[in-house]
Design an enzyme around this catalytic site. Structure first.
Site, PDB file in Angstrom:
ATOM      1  N   ASP A 205       1.971   3.832  -5.447  1.00 34.05           N
ATOM      2  CA  ASP A 205       2.009   2.444  -5.875  1.00 34.05           C
ATOM      3  C   ASP A 205       2.783   2.313  -7.183  1.00 34.05           C
ATOM      4  O   ASP A 205       3.024   3.296  -7.887  1.00 34.05           O
ATOM      5  CB  ASP A 205       0.576   1.928  -6.060  1.00 34.05           C
ATOM      6  N   HIS A 340       5.035  -4.577   4.028  1.00 35.17           N
ATOM      7  CA  HIS A 340       4.560  -5.137   2.758  1.00 35.17           C
ATOM      8  C   HIS A 340       5.647  -5.133   1.696  1.00 35.17           C
ATOM      9  O   HIS A 340       5.859  -6.142   1.004  1.00 35.17           O
ATOM     10  CB  HIS A 340       3.354  -4.334   2.275  1.00 35.17           C
TER      11      HIS A 340
END
Length: 474
Positions: A205, A340
């Site tokens: 991330d 995403h």
């Protein structure tokens, strides 16, 4: 705010905003209400908190210490020791500003309304009464009036916990003379060992952060420079009229996002992509195509059919892609439109100029324990875990809300072909383009694996504004 502001001073900007967050292994979020009868007391005691608030200039110094520690440990058998570091930042809601007597129009309707009023538009699950009032399925604390948020970061709980205790003592929290009342306290922790830097589904991330012009002179390959006013109020590219005290402040979006990790893993196991890779790897490929990256961080745009951990771990390569398909702009062969990463940052699908105003700087952290053996076996979540999402932008409607509503929750974005992979107000969902050999096919999604359970919008003022406008001298 019409006059040209003086050049940006990183010592004026709170430290969590511009460089991807305060350095941390753990972070405590303390949400509070200001006692209406003790506003003067709060503003007076704020003068004692301000010296503890870390600026971006101090974060630059902290990061240099961390890098030097890593260099000193290079080639040695043991990893570098954790440096004892801590940081404090503070932000206020619109209701908090009003409680302080600060009533100037700050120029952001979303901030003024608060996130609760916009929950339905953001796609959060909930119920609607006969009168038409939407009640989101949030933690009760996030439905209360919240006036402010104090964030404390550090290298470990032993560093952070005493600071939180000192702050509560300063404002006499829990006593009859309390200047503030606790609404909610949340604690986040970077995941352990090799999972550090990865969110709970296992994917790396925080990779694709923009670089703010004049803050970091050098960008990694693939990183975009954005003008200062995309993040900071009153700077170039911020075109909204603001009061002078808003200069170098920013709007903070906070979201409490539990993740159903065992259920997500079960879904991947039951729906492997076939005909491209062996079945045992097909589940990993499905996860990568849903996210846009392999768990290592390697983008599927660059390595569409197999993971490349070396690429994922290389900051000079893992963000250097653009969804550029000159031969067929509408192909999903390498990366689905519904992935995403592509839905929330479409890169060359729209062009850098059209994307700049939507960029945010994220600085969230994971919360909750690792998946237990029992959870992994049963495929059912028993302990809550997820993401404490934090993002900064100078315009909430242009940044977070636009990305959530017009991109992520818009089944026609991109090119009218992708189907919403995120929040959907509890309705049935499907995702298109997941199978490379059947780009028009839709995969039915049997759950919302990321759930919104609350949040709020805050304004993070500059340090000079905290001293001159928010705090009061004795």
């Amino acid at each position: 705010m019409t006059a040209t502001p003086k050049p940006l001073n990183l010592g004026d900007v709170q430290g969590d905003i511009l460089l991807g967050g305060l350095p941390k292994k753990t972070e405590t979020f303390f949400f509070f209400q200001i006692d209406h009868a003790r506003v003067h007391d709060f503003r007076t005691k704020l003068t004692q908190l301000i010296p503890r608030i870390k600026s971006t200039a101090q974060v630059v110094d902290d990061r240099k210490k961390i890098e030097q520690s890593k260099k000193d440990a290079a080639g040695k058998p043991n990893p570098p020791p954790l440096i004892k570091l801590s940081g404090v930042n503070i932000a206020f809601t619109h209701k908090g500003l009003l409680e302080l007597g600060i009533k100037d129009a700050i120029g952001d309707d979303s901030f003024n309304a608060g996130m609760l009023a916009h929950a339905q538009g953001l796609g959060d699950k909930g119920t609607t009464s006969a009168s038409g009032t939407f009640d989101p399925d949030w933690l009760p604390a996030f439905k209360k009036d919240i006036h402010g948020l104090i964030m404390v970061t550090g290298d470990c709980h032993e560093t952070v916990d005493p600071i939180i205790s000192d702050i509560k003592k300063l404002f006499a929290v829990g006593t009859p003379n309390a200047a503030i009342r606790e609404v909610l306290q949340l604690v986040g922790d970077v995941r352990p060992g090799k999972e550090a830097g990865h969110e709970h589904f296992g994917f790396l991330d925080g990779v694709s952060q923009p670089v703010v012009t004049g803050v970091d002179p050098k960008a990694l390959p693939g990183q975009d420079f954005i003008r200062q006013g995309i993040i900071l109020c009153g700077r170039e590219a911020d075109t909204v009229a603001r009061p002078p005290w808003a200069l170098d402040g920013t709007f903070l979006t906070f979201r409490f996002l539990p993740q159903l990790v065992p259920e997500f893993n079960e879904f991947l196991k039951k729906n492997p992509i076939t005909g491209v890779l062996p079945p045992n790897v097909g589940s990993e490929l499905l996860g990568a195509r849903m996210v846009g990256r392999w768990k290592s961080g390697a983008p599927i745009d660059l390595t569409p059919t197999k993971d490349d951990p070396a690429l994922g771990a290389d900051p000079n390569r893992n963000d250097n892609f653009s969804y550029a398909f000159p031969e067929d702009k509408q192909t999903q062969d390498r990366c689905p439109f519904a992935a995403h990463t592509r839905k929330t940052n479409p890169r060359d699908d729209l062009g850098k100029t059209n994307v700049e105003s939507r960029r945010m700087i994220r600085s969230g952290i994971q919360f909750g324990p690792e998946v237990s053996k029992d959870e992994a076996t049963s495929g059912k979540t028993k302990s809550q875990r997820g993401l404490l999402f934090v993002a900064y932008q100078s315009n909430i409607a242009n940044g977070f809300e636009f990305i959530q509503q017009s991109w992520a929750n818009n089944k026609g974005f991109i090119f009218g072909k992708s189907v919403q992979p995120g929040q959907a107000n509890g309705g049935p969902r499907a995702s298109a383009g997941m199978t490379p050999k059947n780009e028009s096919g839709e995969l039915k999604l049997d759950a919302e694996w990321v759930q919104s359970k609350g949040g709020e919008y805050f304004f993070t003022p500059s340090l000079p504004t905290l001293k001159k406008t928010f705090a009061l001298a004795h």
